[in-house]
Design a protein around this motif. Structure first.
Motif, PDB file in Angstrom:
ATOM      1  N   HIS A   3     -58.442   9.955 -46.816  1.00 24.17           N
ATOM      2  CA  HIS A   3     -58.192  10.818 -47.967  1.00 24.17           C
ATOM      3  C   HIS A   3     -58.525  12.268 -47.633  1.00 24.17           C
ATOM      4  O   HIS A   3     -57.803  13.194 -48.032  1.00 24.17           O
ATOM      5  CB  HIS A   3     -59.047  10.373 -49.159  1.00 24.17           C
ATOM      6  N   ALA A   4     -59.651  12.464 -46.947  1.00 23.91           N
ATOM      7  CA  ALA A   4     -60.059  13.824 -46.588  1.00 23.91           C
ATOM      8  C   ALA A   4     -58.980  14.499 -45.752  1.00 23.91           C
ATOM      9  O   ALA A   4     -58.648  15.673 -45.968  1.00 23.91           O
ATOM     10  CB  ALA A   4     -61.384  13.792 -45.832  1.00 23.91           C
ATOM     11  N   PHE A   5     -58.419  13.782 -44.801  1.00 25.52           N
ATOM     12  CA  PHE A   5     -57.373  14.346 -43.953  1.00 25.52           C
ATOM     13  C   PHE A   5     -56.156  14.742 -44.785  1.00 25.52           C
ATOM     14  O   PHE A   5     -55.589  15.835 -44.613  1.00 25.52           O
ATOM     15  CB  PHE A   5     -56.970  13.337 -42.881  1.00 25.52           C
ATOM     16  N   SER A   6     -55.747  13.869 -45.708  1.00 26.29           N
ATOM     17  CA  SER A   6     -54.572  14.154 -46.521  1.00 26.29           C
ATOM     18  C   SER A   6     -54.812  15.332 -47.450  1.00 26.29           C
ATOM     19  O   SER A   6     -53.965  16.227 -47.576  1.00 26.29           O
ATOM     20  CB  SER A   6     -54.194  12.907 -47.334  1.00 26.29           C
ATOM     21  N   ALA A   7     -55.975  15.357 -48.109  1.00 25.03           N
ATOM     22  CA  ALA A   7     -56.289  16.447 -49.031  1.00 25.03           C
ATOM     23  C   ALA A   7     -56.374  17.774 -48.284  1.00 25.03           C
ATOM     24  O   ALA A   7     -55.831  18.796 -48.736  1.00 25.03           O
ATOM     25  CB  ALA A   7     -57.594  16.151 -49.758  1.00 25.03           C
ATOM     26  N   LEU A   8     -57.049  17.769 -47.137  1.00 19.07           N
ATOM     27  CA  LEU A   8     -57.190  18.992 -46.352  1.00 19.07           C
ATOM     28  C   LEU A   8     -55.848  19.477 -45.809  1.00 19.07           C
ATOM     29  O   LEU A   8     -55.582  20.680 -45.755  1.00 19.07           O
ATOM     30  CB  LEU A   8     -58.173  18.763 -45.203  1.00 19.07           C
ATOM     31  N   THR A   9     -54.992  18.539 -45.424  1.00 16.73           N
ATOM     32  CA  THR A   9     -53.677  18.907 -44.911  1.00 16.73           C
ATOM     33  C   THR A   9     -52.852  19.609 -45.985  1.00 16.73           C
ATOM     34  O   THR A   9     -52.220  20.647 -45.729  1.00 16.73           O
ATOM     35  CB  THR A   9     -52.933  17.658 -44.403  1.00 16.73           C
ATOM     36  N   ALA A  10     -52.866  19.060 -47.196  1.00 17.76           N
ATOM     37  CA  ALA A  10     -52.120  19.667 -48.290  1.00 17.76           C
ATOM     38  C   ALA A  10     -52.729  21.002 -48.698  1.00 17.76           C
ATOM     39  O   ALA A  10     -52.014  21.987 -48.915  1.00 17.76           O
ATOM     40  CB  ALA A  10     -52.073  18.712 -49.481  1.00 17.76           C
ATOM     41  N   ALA A  60     -68.060  19.721 -39.546  1.00 24.28           N
ATOM     42  CA  ALA A  60     -68.001  18.705 -38.490  1.00 24.28           C
ATOM     43  C   ALA A  60     -66.898  17.701 -38.753  1.00 24.28           C
ATOM     44  O   ALA A  60     -66.169  17.276 -37.839  1.00 24.28           O
ATOM     45  CB  ALA A  60     -69.352  17.997 -38.376  1.00 24.28           C
ATOM     46  N   LEU A  61     -66.738  17.322 -40.025  1.00 21.19           N
ATOM     47  CA  LEU A  61     -65.691  16.370 -40.362  1.00 21.19           C
ATOM     48  C   LEU A  61     -64.317  16.987 -40.142  1.00 21.19           C
ATOM     49  O   LEU A  61     -63.415  16.342 -39.592  1.00 21.19           O
ATOM     50  CB  LEU A  61     -65.831  15.917 -41.815  1.00 21.19           C
ATOM     51  N   ARG A  62     -64.152  18.245 -40.514  1.00 18.64           N
ATOM     52  CA  ARG A  62     -62.868  18.903 -40.317  1.00 18.64           C
ATOM     53  C   ARG A  62     -62.544  19.024 -38.839  1.00 18.64           C
ATOM     54  O   ARG A  62     -61.382  18.864 -38.435  1.00 18.64           O
ATOM     55  CB  ARG A  62     -62.866  20.267 -40.989  1.00 18.64           C
ATOM     56  N   ALA A  63     -63.549  19.281 -38.035  1.00 16.47           N
ATOM     57  CA  ALA A  63     -63.332  19.371 -36.594  1.00 16.47           C
ATOM     58  C   ALA A  63     -62.888  18.012 -36.046  1.00 16.47           C
ATOM     59  O   ALA A  63     -61.995  17.930 -35.191  1.00 16.47           O
ATOM     60  CB  ALA A  63     -64.596  19.854 -35.905  1.00 16.47           C
ATOM     61  N   GLU A  64     -63.522  16.959 -36.548  1.00 16.61           N
ATOM     62  CA  GLU A  64     -63.166  15.605 -36.098  1.00 16.61           C
ATOM     63  C   GLU A  64     -61.740  15.261 -36.500  1.00 16.61           C
ATOM     64  O   GLU A  64     -60.991  14.654 -35.705  1.00 16.61           O
ATOM     65  CB  GLU A  64     -64.123  14.586 -36.700  1.00 16.61           C
ATOM     66  N   LEU A  65     -61.364  15.646 -37.709  1.00 15.08           N
ATOM     67  CA  LEU A  65     -60.023  15.323 -38.212  1.00 15.08           C
ATOM     68  C   LEU A  65     -58.962  16.267 -37.677  1.00 15.08           C
ATOM     69  O   LEU A  65     -57.769  15.978 -37.759  1.00 15.08           O
ATOM     70  CB  LEU A  65     -60.030  15.376 -39.744  1.00 15.08           C
ATOM     71  N   GLY A  66     -59.378  17.413 -37.167  1.00 16.85           N
ATOM     72  CA  GLY A  66     -58.446  18.369 -36.597  1.00 16.85           C
ATOM     73  C   GLY A  66     -57.625  19.093 -37.640  1.00 16.85           C
ATOM     74  O   GLY A  66     -56.456  19.422 -37.409  1.00 16.85           O
ATOM     75  N   VAL A  67     -58.235  19.380 -38.778  1.00 18.07           N
ATOM     76  CA  VAL A  67     -57.506  20.085 -39.830  1.00 18.07           C
ATOM     77  C   VAL A  67     -58.457  21.076 -40.513  1.00 18.07           C
ATOM     78  O   VAL A  67     -59.647  20.873 -40.599  1.00 18.07           O
ATOM     79  CB  VAL A  67     -56.929  19.095 -40.852  1.00 18.07           C
TER      80      VAL A  67
END
Length: 283
Positions: free
Chosen positions: A19-26, A276-283
């Motif tokens: 979910h974090a990846f999808s929300a951050l991407t949008a 750190a989470l954003r770095a891991e997800l690459g977004v």
């Protein structure tokens, strides 16, 4: 026209890495395009959606550093909007009542030669049978008839149904893609006992909120075909779609709400930072 996108979770559990990846991407796409980011709660399932999960989603997104427009639209507060849409589709003769259970449908698929996909298009009951079932008070679902929808649009408009994909489909599809609503069959758009279904609520709200770009996971790519049809039937614009890959764990399986070890609440409790989470997800 500026880019307007949204993140539309169902509050049936806490958010996880996917979910974090999808929300951050949008959210990142909206910021980069100088556009708008909208948060919407798709909480039409009264048995699974809980207020504590709704509150948890807000907490998680705030922790990630996201900002969104207020007030947040909660679909459970607008059920009359969707009921009105169902009435419109019914008055236009596009729907039919289906009293068959999920087991009935699955059994029909199993009995059909080669598991023909035509089995997921059960069609209306005979008039006398339907009247008897209604008199008995049997529960039913409203289904959107593909045959009636095609007749309403006309063959040329049906063949022209399409959407633009800026991300990638399961086979890497990009660009202008012809919509194939027949792959979904006669989908359920409402139930007598549970109100509206996903396809109706999501297309209604995307049009209402002026969503220009739908940025979401690849798991929803196939849903696009039937949603494009509903948009055409209602005269709503078709947004641009941008489906992204799904975040998976070490075992290659995508994350699920039942996996508590990857919820944002758990990661936060373990001292993981948003950066750190954003770095891991690459977004």
């Amino acid at each position: 026209m500026s880019l307007t996108t949204r993140f539309a979770p169902s509050p049936t559990g806490r958010l996880h890495k996917g979910h974090a990846f999808s929300a951050l991407t949008a959210w990142t796409a909206a910021k980069a395009g100088g556009g708008r980011f909208i948060l919407r709660m798709e909480d039409i399932d009264p048995t699974r959606c809980k207020p504590e999960y709704d509150a948890g989603i807000l907490e998680d997104l705030d922790w990630l550093g996201l900002e969104w427009e207020t007030p947040v639209r909660r679909q459970s507060e607008h059920l009359t909007d969707y009921a009105t849409l169902i009435e419109v589709l019914d008055r236009r003769g596009l729907l039919y009542r289906c009293f068959r259970t999920r087991k009935d449908i699955l059994d029909a698929i199993g009995d059909a030669p080669h598991g023909s996909p035509e089995a997921v298009r059960p069609g209306p009951h005979p008039v006398d049978e339907e009247a008897a079932l209604l008199a008995e008070g049997k529960p039913f679902a409203w289904r959107l008839s593909l045959d009636r929808a095609r007749a309403a649009l006309g063959g040329r408009a049906w063949d022209a149904l399409a959407f633009v994909e800026e991300g990638a489909g399961p086979a890497g599809e990009r660009g202008l893609i012809r919509a194939r609503p027949e792959t979904a069959g006669d989908v359920v758009v409402a139930r007598k006992d549970a109100g509206t279904a996903y396809h109706v609520a999501v297309t209604h709200d995307d049009a209402l909120q002026g969503i220009t770009h739908i940025i979401r996971g690849l798991d929803l790519f196939e849903a696009t075909h039937i949603q494009v049809l509903i948009q055409a039937l209602m005269g709503w614009p078709t947004p641009t779609y941008r489906h992204h890959h799904l975040i998976t764990g070490p075992d290659g399986r995508r994350y699920a709400k039942r996996d508590g070890s990857v919820t944002l609440a758990h990661l936060r409790s373990q001292g993981v930072s948003p950066a750190a989470l954003r770095a891991e997800l690459g977004v």
